[in-house]
Design a protein around this motif. Structure first.
Motif: not given
Length: 65
Positions: A6-13, A45-52, A57-60, A63-65
């Motif tokens: 999850w952390a990897y996918a969230a960081a890439i996004r 841009a950093a604010t946009m990344a934080l919002i991402s 956190m609502a789901g990616l 990443v499979d559940d």
């Protein structure tokens, strides 16, 4: 292992969102790359990344559940 994926996918996004936000600010017709207020542009841009990340956190779907 689940949280690592999850952390990897969230960081890439978030990184993609950061880059897209910065490109949008740089690529506007009204702004010359020399005239950009870089601290403000990077902050936006950093604010946009934080919002991402917060949205992820609502789901990616990557990443499979």
């Amino acid at each position: 292992m689940k949280y690592r994926n999850w952390a990897y996918a969230a960081a890439i996004r978030a990184l993609k969102t950061f880059a897209q936000g910065l490109i949008t600010l740089i690529g506007s017709d009204y702004i010359n790359i020399v005239d950009i207020d870089w601290p403000t542009a990077l902050g936006m841009a950093a604010t946009m990344a934080l919002i991402s990340i917060l949205t992820s956190m609502a789901g990616l779907p990557e990443v499979d559940d």
